[in-house]
Scaffold this motif. Structure first.
Motif, PDB file in Angstrom:
ATOM      1  N   GLN A 122       0.792  -1.052  -0.066  1.00  0.00           N
ATOM      2  CA  GLN A 122      -0.036   0.009  -0.118  1.00  0.00           C
ATOM      3  C   GLN A 122       0.914   1.295   0.205  1.00  0.00           C
ATOM      4  N   VAL A 123       0.519   2.201  -0.846  1.00  0.00           N
ATOM      5  CA  VAL A 123       1.191   3.346  -0.972  1.00  0.00           C
ATOM      6  C   VAL A 123       0.361   4.784  -0.783  1.00  0.00           C
ATOM      7  N   HIS A 124       0.628   5.455  -0.117  1.00  0.00           N
ATOM      8  CA  HIS A 124      -0.223   6.857   0.168  1.00  0.00           C
ATOM      9  C   HIS A 124       0.479   7.707  -0.588  1.00  0.00           C
ATOM     10  N   LEU A 125      -0.123   8.525  -1.053  1.00  0.00           N
ATOM     11  CA  LEU A 125       0.862   9.658  -2.123  1.00  0.00           C
ATOM     12  C   LEU A 125      -0.146  11.048  -1.551  1.00  0.00           C
ATOM     13  N   VAL A 126       0.806  12.188  -1.304  1.00  0.00           N
ATOM     14  CA  VAL A 126       0.310  13.501  -0.830  1.00  0.00           C
ATOM     15  C   VAL A 126       0.846  14.313  -1.791  1.00  0.00           C
ATOM     16  N   GLU A 127       0.130  15.064  -2.501  1.00  0.00           N
ATOM     17  CA  GLU A 127       0.625  16.175  -3.565  1.00  0.00           C
ATOM     18  C   GLU A 127       0.651  17.455  -2.665  1.00  0.00           C
ATOM     19  N   SER A 128       1.219  18.288  -3.113  1.00  0.00           N
ATOM     20  CA  SER A 128       1.254  19.804  -2.831  1.00  0.00           C
ATOM     21  C   SER A 128       1.881  20.828  -3.802  1.00  0.00           C
ATOM     22  N   GLY A 129       1.630  21.960  -3.772  1.00  0.00           N
ATOM     23  CA  GLY A 129       2.342  23.087  -4.618  1.00  0.00           C
ATOM     24  C   GLY A 129       1.435  23.627  -5.697  1.00  0.00           C
ATOM     25  N   GLY A 130       0.091  23.310  -5.645  1.00  0.00           N
ATOM     26  CA  GLY A 130      -0.619  23.937  -6.454  1.00  0.00           C
ATOM     27  C   GLY A 130      -0.882  25.228  -6.243  1.00  0.00           C
ATOM     28  N   GLY A 131      -1.884  25.885  -7.188  1.00  0.00           N
ATOM     29  CA  GLY A 131      -2.187  27.462  -6.676  1.00  0.00           C
ATOM     30  C   GLY A 131      -2.510  28.056  -7.785  1.00  0.00           C
ATOM     31  N   LEU A 132      -2.609  29.392  -7.808  1.00  0.00           N
ATOM     32  CA  LEU A 132      -3.080  30.380  -8.675  1.00  0.00           C
ATOM     33  C   LEU A 132      -1.795  30.912  -9.390  1.00  0.00           C
ATOM     34  N   VAL A 133      -1.695  30.841 -10.743  1.00  0.00           N
ATOM     35  CA  VAL A 133      -0.426  31.522 -11.262  1.00  0.00           C
ATOM     36  C   VAL A 133      -0.903  32.204 -12.477  1.00  0.00           C
ATOM     37  N   GLN A 134      -0.215  33.301 -13.003  1.00  0.00           N
ATOM     38  CA  GLN A 134      -0.530  33.975 -14.132  1.00  0.00           C
ATOM     39  C   GLN A 134       0.006  33.306 -15.416  1.00  0.00           C
ATOM     40  N   PRO A 135      -0.701  33.359 -16.430  1.00  0.00           N
ATOM     41  CA  PRO A 135      -0.040  32.789 -17.698  1.00  0.00           C
ATOM     42  C   PRO A 135       1.456  33.128 -18.033  1.00  0.00           C
ATOM     43  N   GLY A 136       2.270  32.107 -18.444  1.00  0.00           N
ATOM     44  CA  GLY A 136       3.451  32.369 -18.751  1.00  0.00           C
ATOM     45  C   GLY A 136       4.319  32.012 -17.266  1.00  0.00           C
ATOM     46  N   GLY A 137       3.876  31.897 -16.258  1.00  0.00           N
ATOM     47  CA  GLY A 137       4.086  31.460 -14.887  1.00  0.00           C
ATOM     48  C   GLY A 137       4.691  30.226 -14.682  1.00  0.00           C
ATOM     49  N   SER A 138       5.283  29.885 -13.634  1.00  0.00           N
ATOM     50  CA  SER A 138       5.618  28.548 -13.225  1.00  0.00           C
ATOM     51  C   SER A 138       5.346  27.936 -11.767  1.00  0.00           C
ATOM     52  N   LEU A 139       5.188  26.669 -11.752  1.00  0.00           N
ATOM     53  CA  LEU A 139       4.799  26.024 -10.440  1.00  0.00           C
ATOM     54  C   LEU A 139       5.500  24.921 -10.328  1.00  0.00           C
ATOM     55  N   ARG A 140       5.868  24.488  -9.119  1.00  0.00           N
ATOM     56  CA  ARG A 140       6.377  23.108  -8.871  1.00  0.00           C
ATOM     57  C   ARG A 140       5.526  22.237  -7.958  1.00  0.00           C
ATOM     58  N   LEU A 141       5.057  21.045  -8.467  1.00  0.00           N
ATOM     59  CA  LEU A 141       4.161  20.324  -7.696  1.00  0.00           C
ATOM     60  C   LEU A 141       5.263  19.091  -7.095  1.00  0.00           C
ATOM     61  N   SER A 142       4.812  18.677  -5.914  1.00  0.00           N
ATOM     62  CA  SER A 142       5.529  17.707  -5.169  1.00  0.00           C
ATOM     63  C   SER A 142       4.447  16.671  -4.877  1.00  0.00           C
ATOM     64  N   CYS A 143       4.923  15.571  -4.795  1.00  0.00           N
ATOM     65  CA  CYS A 143       4.258  14.314  -4.284  1.00  0.00           C
ATOM     66  C   CYS A 143       5.014  13.389  -3.382  1.00  0.00           C
ATOM     67  N   VAL A 144       4.753  13.238  -2.252  1.00  0.00           N
ATOM     68  CA  VAL A 144       5.532  12.525  -1.318  1.00  0.00           C
ATOM     69  C   VAL A 144       4.876  10.926  -1.181  1.00  0.00           C
ATOM     70  N   ALA A 145       5.586   9.939  -1.362  1.00  0.00           N
ATOM     71  CA  ALA A 145       5.141   8.450  -1.230  1.00  0.00           C
ATOM     72  C   ALA A 145       5.339   7.995   0.087  1.00  0.00           C
ATOM     73  N   SER A 146       4.609   7.546   0.891  1.00  0.00           N
ATOM     74  CA  SER A 146       4.773   6.653   2.080  1.00  0.00           C
ATOM     75  C   SER A 146       4.873   5.248   1.764  1.00  0.00           C
ATOM     76  N   THR A 147       6.308   4.945   1.524  1.00  0.00           N
ATOM     77  CA  THR A 147       6.702   3.585   1.261  1.00  0.00           C
ATOM     78  C   THR A 147       8.156   3.395   1.345  1.00  0.00           C
ATOM     79  N   ASN A 148       8.386   2.130   1.721  1.00  0.00           N
ATOM     80  CA  ASN A 148       9.809   1.595   1.991  1.00  0.00           C
ATOM     81  C   ASN A 148      10.445   1.191   0.709  1.00  0.00           C
ATOM     82  N   ALA A 149       9.772   1.246  -0.446  1.00  0.00           N
ATOM     83  CA  ALA A 149       9.986   0.824  -1.555  1.00  0.00           C
ATOM     84  C   ALA A 149       9.800   1.503  -2.630  1.00  0.00           C
ATOM     85  N   PHE A 150      10.221   2.875  -2.386  1.00  0.00           N
ATOM     86  CA  PHE A 150       9.840   3.921  -3.439  1.00  0.00           C
ATOM     87  C   PHE A 150      10.500   3.462  -4.874  1.00  0.00           C
TER      88      PHE A 150
END
Length: 119
Positions: free
Chosen positions: A1-29
């Motif tokens: 079983q793997v639990h995934l948690v995303e973060s980093g979303g939001g509101l950005v203007q056209p042409g802008g940048s974002l970085r999304l992250s996803c942390v996985a709870s597993t010993n076998a990444f």
């Protein structure tokens, strides 16, 4: 079983940048291929990018090639989606997904993070 948690979303203007992250709870990444998919309002979920378990191979939807980059940090059990030159059509809920090696589909999903591109 793997639990995934995303973060980093939001509101950005056209042409802008974002970085999304996803942390996985597993010993076998490193036993999982990882991907990012998205779903815009009124549309079906679509593939965005994927990275192989060993980080060697990456894959992108044509619509994001040259703008998005997927990467992973095994030490942090984290997969990233670096998004540049964002467009209004990138607006969607972005989901992280994991595919256990030997299985034919993504069997584990995060809860999603909203990305809105608007001026």
């Amino acid at each position: 079983q793997v639990h995934l948690v995303e973060s980093g979303g939001g509101l950005v203007q056209p042409g802008g940048s974002l970085r999304l992250s996803c942390v996985a709870s597993t010993n076998a990444f490193t036993s999982y291929n990882l991907g990012w998919l998205r779903q815009a309002p009124g549309k079906e979920r679509e593939f965005v990018a994927a990275i192989s378990f060993d980080g060697v191979n990456t894959y992108y939807a044509d619509s994001v090639k040259g703008r998005f980059t997927i990467s992973k940090d095994n030490a942090k059990n984290t997969v990233y989606l670096h998004m540049n030159d964002l467009k209004s059509e990138d607006t969607a809920i972005y989901y992280c997904a994991a595919q256990r090696l030997g299985e034919g589909k993504y069997g584990y999903w995060g809860q999603g993070t909203q990305v809105t591109v608007s001026s």
